[in-house]
Scaffold this active site. Structure first.
Site, PDB file in Angstrom:
ATOM      1  N   LYS A  63       0.836  -1.209   0.000  1.00 34.73           N
ATOM      2  CA  LYS A  63       0.000   0.000   0.000  1.00 34.73           C
ATOM      3  C   LYS A  63       0.868   1.255   0.000  1.00 34.73           C
ATOM      4  O   LYS A  63       0.588   2.220  -0.716  1.00 34.73           O
ATOM      5  CB  LYS A  63      -0.952  -0.025   1.208  1.00 34.73           C
ATOM      6  N   GLN A 107      -5.014  -1.764   9.479  1.00 27.48           N
ATOM      7  CA  GLN A 107      -4.893  -3.079   8.836  1.00 27.48           C
ATOM      8  C   GLN A 107      -5.466  -4.171   9.743  1.00 27.48           C
ATOM      9  O   GLN A 107      -5.166  -4.222  10.929  1.00 27.48           O
ATOM     10  CB  GLN A 107      -3.414  -3.359   8.510  1.00 27.48           C
ATOM     11  N   ASP A 130     -11.217   2.452   3.638  1.00 27.11           N
ATOM     12  CA  ASP A 130     -11.469   1.004   3.535  1.00 27.11           C
ATOM     13  C   ASP A 130     -12.950   0.707   3.304  1.00 27.11           C
ATOM     14  O   ASP A 130     -13.309  -0.399   2.889  1.00 27.11           O
ATOM     15  CB  ASP A 130     -11.047   0.292   4.831  1.00 27.11           C
TER      16      ASP A 130
HETATM   17  N1  GUN Z   1      -7.097  -7.146   5.869  1.00 23.92           N
HETATM   18  C1  GUN Z   1      -7.357  -7.855   4.743  1.00 23.92           C
HETATM   19  N2  GUN Z   1      -7.839  -7.049   3.782  1.00 23.92           N
HETATM   20  C2  GUN Z   1      -7.877  -5.803   4.315  1.00 23.92           C
HETATM   21  C3  GUN Z   1      -8.269  -4.551   3.791  1.00 23.92           C
HETATM   22  O1  GUN Z   1      -8.710  -4.392   2.651  1.00 23.92           O
HETATM   23  N3  GUN Z   1      -8.120  -3.486   4.633  1.00 23.92           N
HETATM   24  C4  GUN Z   1      -7.662  -3.622   5.904  1.00 23.92           C
HETATM   25  N4  GUN Z   1      -7.580  -2.527   6.671  1.00 23.92           N
HETATM   26  N5  GUN Z   1      -7.295  -4.776   6.420  1.00 23.92           N
HETATM   27  C5  GUN Z   1      -7.398  -5.866   5.612  1.00 23.92           C
END
Ligand code: GUN
Length: 304
Positions: A63, A107, A130
């Site tokens: 990211k 996350q 998100d």
């Molecule tokens: N864990 C797995 N996929 C995601 C996501 O798209 N965003 C976040 N914050 N955590 C995740």
């Protein structure tokens, strides 16, 4: 390659998420250049990472790299596994009020002693890139402008860019998680997105194989390696693989490989189109997070 054992493979289309995501990131970078050239602020994404889970480390690293590729600022905030819920809530609160941060993510998964839902609900929905906050989930469900969870949005975008017909088609979503299965089913059902006939299958579904075999589109998001086998797929169907399970593999330098939810080698000879793992849905997910962050910076959905 066309062989006697794979009569359909000549026509099978590999849905390339990696190159599609690269193209979209270039589009985003061009827009950012415009914004900055006209005196605007560079979009800024923050990511909160707790602990050292290998998968989460990789996702967050990617990211941050995607932010660079798009011309965004990024900030990574790290905590150890023993962080308290109060400390995390404090962190969320300060990101909520920091005017330089356009959007941020925490996350997942979080350690067991943290109430994940409490953290998600503490995020200002206007910065929830998100799309996990109940305000965004609810607005998505009724078709209002909002941040949409990145994995389902990335899949919609892939289907669009590859001109895969979805209207009126039978779509099976395997899995009912809050992050993927539920929003995916919701989008595939909606008029402005999939406009399909959607069936959600899960661990307690009866006749799961037969339901899959009826589907024109299968979206597999159950986290079970090679769960979807060739006998579950109708010839000419489209298969989207959301799985990314790390399975031990001593022939790889890092000691593991990523396995999708689909038995790719067998299923690829049956389908009209399929996403690989890696290089399918994964890169699109990160790319859609970038698009959501750009939307946040441009106040596309919510005025501040
Ligand atoms: N864990 C797995 N996929 C995601 C996501 O798209 N965003 C976040 N914050 N955590 C995740």
């Amino acid at each position: 390659m066309h062989t006697a054992h794979s009569p359909n493979s000549l026509h099978m289309q590999l849905i390339d998420g990696k190159s599609t995501a690269a193209a979209i990131k270039q589009e985003i970078a061009a827009r950012v250049a415009e914004i900055v050239a006209s005196g605007g602020k560079r979009p800024h994404l923050a990511a909160v990472l707790v602990g050292h889970d290998g998968g989460s480390e990789t996702y967050v690293k990617n990211k941050v790299l995607a932010c660079k590729a798009c011309g965004f600022e990024s900030t990574l905030i790290r905590y150890e596994d023993d962080v308290t819920e109060d400390e995390l809530l404090q962190c969320v609160s300060s990101l909520n009020t920091n005017p330089d941060i356009d959007g941020f993510i925490v996350q997942l998964p979080l350690p067991k002693h943290i109430n994940e839902q409490r953290i998600i609900e503490a995020i200002d929905y206007r910065k929830d890139v998100d799309g996990f906050h109940p305000v965004n989930v609810g607005r998505m469900a009724i078709g209002l402008p909002c941040y949409i969870s990145a994995t389902p949005l990335g899949i919609i975008e892939l289907l669009r860019r590859y001109a895969i017909p979805t209207r009126g088609k039978r779509c099976v979503v395997l899995g009912r998680s809050n992050i993927v299965g539920k929003p995916m089913a919701s989008l595939m059902m909606q008029k402005n997105y999939g406009d399909a006939t959607v069936t959600v299958l899960h661990s307690h579904s009866e006749d799961l194989k037969a339901e899959c075999r009826r589907a024109d589109i299968i979206i597999a998001a159950i986290g079970s390696p090679a769960f979807v086998t060739a006998d579950m797929v109708k010839p000419g169907a489209v298969v989207i693989d959301v799985g990314t399970t790390r399975v031990p593999d001593s022939s790889r330098e890092r000691g593991y490989r990523l396995s999708g939810d689909v038995d790719f080698e067998a299923v690829k000879d049956v389908v009209a189109a399929i996403t690989p793992v890696p290089g399918g849905v994964g890169p699109m997910t990160i790319c859609m997070l970038m698009l959501n962050t750009l939307a946040a910076a441009e106040k596309k959905y919510y005025a501040s």
